[in-house]
Design a protein around this motif. Structure first.
Motif, mmCIF file in Angstrom:
data_model
loop_
_atom_site.group_PDB
_atom_site.id
_atom_site.type_symbol
_atom_site.label_atom_id
_atom_site.label_comp_id
_atom_site.label_asym_id
_atom_site.label_seq_id
_atom_site.Cartn_x
_atom_site.Cartn_y
_atom_site.Cartn_z
ATOM 1 N N THR A 1 0.792 -1.115 0.183
ATOM 2 C CA THR A 1 -0.009 0.000 -0.009
ATOM 3 C C THR A 1 1.035 1.117 0.044
ATOM 4 O OG1 THR A 1 -2.049 -0.935 1.006
ATOM 5 C CG2 THR A 1 -1.515 1.262 1.648
ATOM 6 N N SER A 2 1.924 1.417 0.705
ATOM 7 C CA SER A 2 3.033 2.499 0.771
ATOM 8 C C SER A 2 3.497 2.845 -0.662
ATOM 9 C CB SER A 2 4.047 2.122 1.645
ATOM 10 O OG SER A 2 3.687 2.148 3.035
ATOM 11 N N LEU A 3 3.614 1.605 -1.485
ATOM 12 C CA LEU A 3 4.087 1.723 -2.852
ATOM 13 C C LEU A 3 3.134 2.259 -3.918
ATOM 14 C CD1 LEU A 3 6.335 0.787 -4.565
ATOM 15 C CD2 LEU A 3 5.221 -0.834 -5.165
ATOM 16 N N ILE B 1 8.946 5.223 2.116
ATOM 17 C CA ILE B 1 7.680 5.395 2.456
ATOM 18 C C ILE B 1 7.116 4.065 3.240
ATOM 19 C CG2 ILE B 1 5.098 5.925 2.074
ATOM 20 C CD1 ILE B 1 6.131 6.930 -0.571
ATOM 21 N N SER B 2 6.982 4.061 4.435
ATOM 22 C CA SER B 2 6.576 2.957 5.324
ATOM 23 C C SER B 2 5.641 3.330 6.540
ATOM 24 C CB SER B 2 7.615 2.158 5.883
ATOM 25 O OG SER B 2 7.496 1.427 6.670
ATOM 26 N N GLN B 3 4.509 2.702 6.410
ATOM 27 C CA GLN B 3 3.928 3.250 7.801
ATOM 28 C C GLN B 3 4.420 2.679 9.192
ATOM 29 O OE1 GLN B 3 1.738 1.086 9.640
ATOM 30 N NE2 GLN B 3 1.883 -0.858 8.537
ATOM 31 N N SER B 4 4.988 1.185 9.102
ATOM 32 C CA SER B 4 5.296 0.838 10.342
ATOM 33 C C SER B 4 6.908 1.459 10.412
ATOM 34 C CB SER B 4 5.384 -0.698 10.204
ATOM 35 O OG SER B 4 6.018 -1.110 9.096
ATOM 36 N N GLY B 5 7.520 1.550 9.219
ATOM 37 C CA GLY B 5 8.986 1.980 9.393
ATOM 38 C C GLY B 5 9.797 0.383 9.891
ATOM 39 N N GLU B 6 9.204 -0.599 10.066
ATOM 40 C CA GLU B 6 9.923 -1.730 10.238
ATOM 41 C C GLU B 6 10.010 -2.722 9.125
ATOM 42 O OE1 GLU B 6 11.794 -1.738 12.731
ATOM 43 O OE2 GLU B 6 10.814 0.062 14.037
ATOM 44 N N THR B 7 9.519 -2.296 7.989
ATOM 45 C CA THR B 7 9.530 -3.244 6.605
ATOM 46 C C THR B 7 10.767 -3.769 6.392
ATOM 47 O OG1 THR B 7 7.354 -2.485 6.019
ATOM 48 C CG2 THR B 7 8.651 -3.548 4.470
ATOM 49 N N ALA B 8 10.869 -5.097 6.340
ATOM 50 C CA ALA B 8 12.569 -5.459 6.210
ATOM 51 C C ALA B 8 13.141 -5.202 4.821
ATOM 52 C CB ALA B 8 12.698 -6.857 6.436
ATOM 53 N N LYS C 1 -7.604 -8.302 -2.380
ATOM 54 C CA LYS C 1 -7.051 -9.687 -2.459
ATOM 55 C C LYS C 1 -7.009 -9.929 -0.839
ATOM 56 C CE LYS C 1 -3.824 -8.237 -5.294
ATOM 57 N NZ LYS C 1 -3.445 -8.019 -6.607
ATOM 58 N N GLU C 2 -6.342 -9.192 -0.365
ATOM 59 C CA GLU C 2 -5.780 -9.223 1.110
ATOM 60 C C GLU C 2 -6.955 -9.633 2.164
ATOM 61 O OE1 GLU C 2 -4.366 -4.787 2.369
ATOM 62 O OE2 GLU C 2 -3.627 -6.691 3.479
ATOM 63 N N LEU C 3 -8.143 -8.944 1.738
ATOM 64 C CA LEU C 3 -9.121 -9.289 2.880
ATOM 65 C C LEU C 3 -10.109 -10.473 2.412
ATOM 66 C CD1 LEU C 3 -10.086 -5.556 3.696
ATOM 67 C CD2 LEU C 3 -8.678 -7.204 4.930
HETATM 68 C C1 F6R Z 1 -1.719 -3.642 2.785
HETATM 69 C C2 F6R Z 1 -0.625 -3.377 3.636
HETATM 70 C C3 F6R Z 1 0.883 -3.628 3.141
HETATM 71 C C4 F6R Z 1 1.739 -2.647 3.584
HETATM 72 C C5 F6R Z 1 3.229 -3.132 3.222
HETATM 73 C C6 F6R Z 1 4.243 -2.216 3.724
HETATM 74 O O1 F6R Z 1 -2.910 -3.230 3.361
HETATM 75 O O2 F6R Z 1 -0.800 -2.911 4.758
HETATM 76 O O3 F6R Z 1 0.704 -3.999 1.729
HETATM 77 O O4 F6R Z 1 1.382 -1.520 3.113
HETATM 78 O O5 F6R Z 1 3.346 -4.497 4.112
HETATM 79 O O6 F6R Z 1 4.133 -1.875 4.862
HETATM 80 P P1 F6R Z 1 4.708 -0.313 5.609
HETATM 81 O O7 F6R Z 1 4.155 0.571 4.940
HETATM 82 O O8 F6R Z 1 4.563 -0.688 7.210
HETATM 83 O O9 F6R Z 1 6.345 -0.576 5.014
#
Ligand code: F6R
Length: 348
Positions: A55-57, A97-104, A238-240
């Motif tokens: 989603t961030s993409l 861009i990352s909501q969590s800031g923890e995406t590997a 897809k995801e839901l």
């Molecule tokens: C979809 C979703 C994921 C995240 C992806 C990146 O609803 O939440 O596609 O967007 O795993 O996560 P972040 O933004 O935390 O890097």
């Protein structure tokens, strides 16, 4: 089966207008006068590289579109897991861009650099690993998001990210402050537009879900600024719901995906008024596809989609989120915790 418990995701969708209003109250003026960009203390850039996943993409697609459309600057979108070896020219700013800031995948791409080029993180979690590993950080200020499927963080990433771009372009002299003020004025209508879209979608989506609940696959189409939202709609579905969903720029339909359309295939069109969509819709109808249009008067989900807004038809994401949510709930799936997925993906 629908339950009477309030899912986090439903609440987070409903919070989107307030989250947008809060952001605009905080940074609205700083967008138009360039202060938002200045506060980051970064060197001016000549091109933008957007690095993200999922989603961030999709948010990155919108933000990148703004820098090219309003500033005439090149941008490229980099899937974080595929960033290795991509050329980063001098004068490039990378925005991770990352909501969590923890995406590997994002952390690894940032680590791989090149570290002599500036990097900015757009994160919801200001205390994350990503925030610590870059030159500057900007919060997307969505507040806590618990549902695994990103909803309000997406809206806030798009809003803050496009605001940042407009602010930078004002500072670089590529956008006049008068034009920027006009665009910010448009952004200020977003909370109301999101609220209107929520009401319209809550009224229309249950009937649509009844019609499409047995479909095994969905196609999402858009043109221009609507394409990232079509992609986001397909990802959410897809995801839901665990159903196949493909998103395409509508012009691509006749280059392959049209073969998937048969009697009853749901084709969701984010209709931002591009006249060429009429031909695409006719092609689908001729093959018996079930067209669901979002936007324009007379659409199945009738919400006036903005076409001039710096972030395109952002409010279209609301019916798309609610389509995925409502179908998943109807099918008895856990909307907050879809199978196989996690809120932070810390493995690559
Ligand atoms: C979809 C979703 C994921 C995240 C992806 C990146 O609803 O939440 O596609 O967007 O795993 O996560 P972040 O933004 O935390 O890097």
């Amino acid at each position: 089966q629908p339950t009477d418990r309030v899912d986090h995701m439903a609440r987070e969708i409903d919070e989107q207008p307030d989250a947008a209003a809060r952001i605009l109250d905080t940074i609205g003026d700083d967008i138009a006068n360039g202060a938002l960009w200045r506060s980051l203390e970064l060197a001016p850039f000549e091109r933008l590289r957007l690095l993200a996943c999922g989603t961030s993409l999709n948010a990155g697609l919108v933000i990148g579109g703004a820098v090219s459309r309003f500033g005439g600057l090149a941008h490229n979108i980099v899937v974080a897991s595929e960033a290795a070896g991509t050329i980063v020219e001098p004068g490039t700013l990378t925005i991770a861009i990352s909501q969590s800031g923890e995406t590997a995948d994002v952390l690894r791409a940032v680590e791989e650099g090149p570290r002599d080029r500036p990097m900015l993180a757009l994160v919801n979690n200001l205390h994350s690993t990503l925030a610590r590993n870059v030159d500057a950080v900007l919060g997307c200020s969505a507040g806590a998001e618990i549902g695994v499927a990103a909803t309000k963080t997406f809206v806030c990433q798009v809003l803050v990210g496009t605001g940042l771009i407009l602010s930078a372009l004002v500072e670089f002299g590529r956008l006049s402050s008068g034009d920027a003020a006009h665009l910010v004025g448009e952004l200020r209508s977003l909370p109301d537009r999101l609220a209107t879209a929520t009401l319209a979608a809550r009224a229309a989506i249950p009937g649509i879900v009844d019609e499409v609940r047995h479909a095994s696959g969905f196609i999402f189409l858009g043109r221009g600024a609507a394409v990232p939202y079509a992609m986001e709609g397909a990802l959410k579905l897809k995801e839901l719901t665990y159903r196949w969903a493909e998103a395409y720029p509508a012009g691509e339909l006749k280059h392959g995906p049209l073969a998937l359309v048969e009697d009853g295939t749901p084709v969701i069109v984010v209709d931002n008024g591009d006249p060429r969509l009429a031909g695409n819709i006719a092609e689908v109808l001729a093959r018996g596809g079930r067209v669901v249009t979002i936007g324009r008067a007379g659409s199945v989900v009738d919400i006036p989609l903005g076409t001039l807004s710096p972030c395109g038809p952002l409010e279209a994401v609301v019916p798309l989120q609610l389509l995925a949510f409502t179908l998943a709930a109807e099918l008895g799936f856990d909307v907050d915790k879809p199978r196989n997925l996690a809120k932070s993906v810390t493995v690559d």
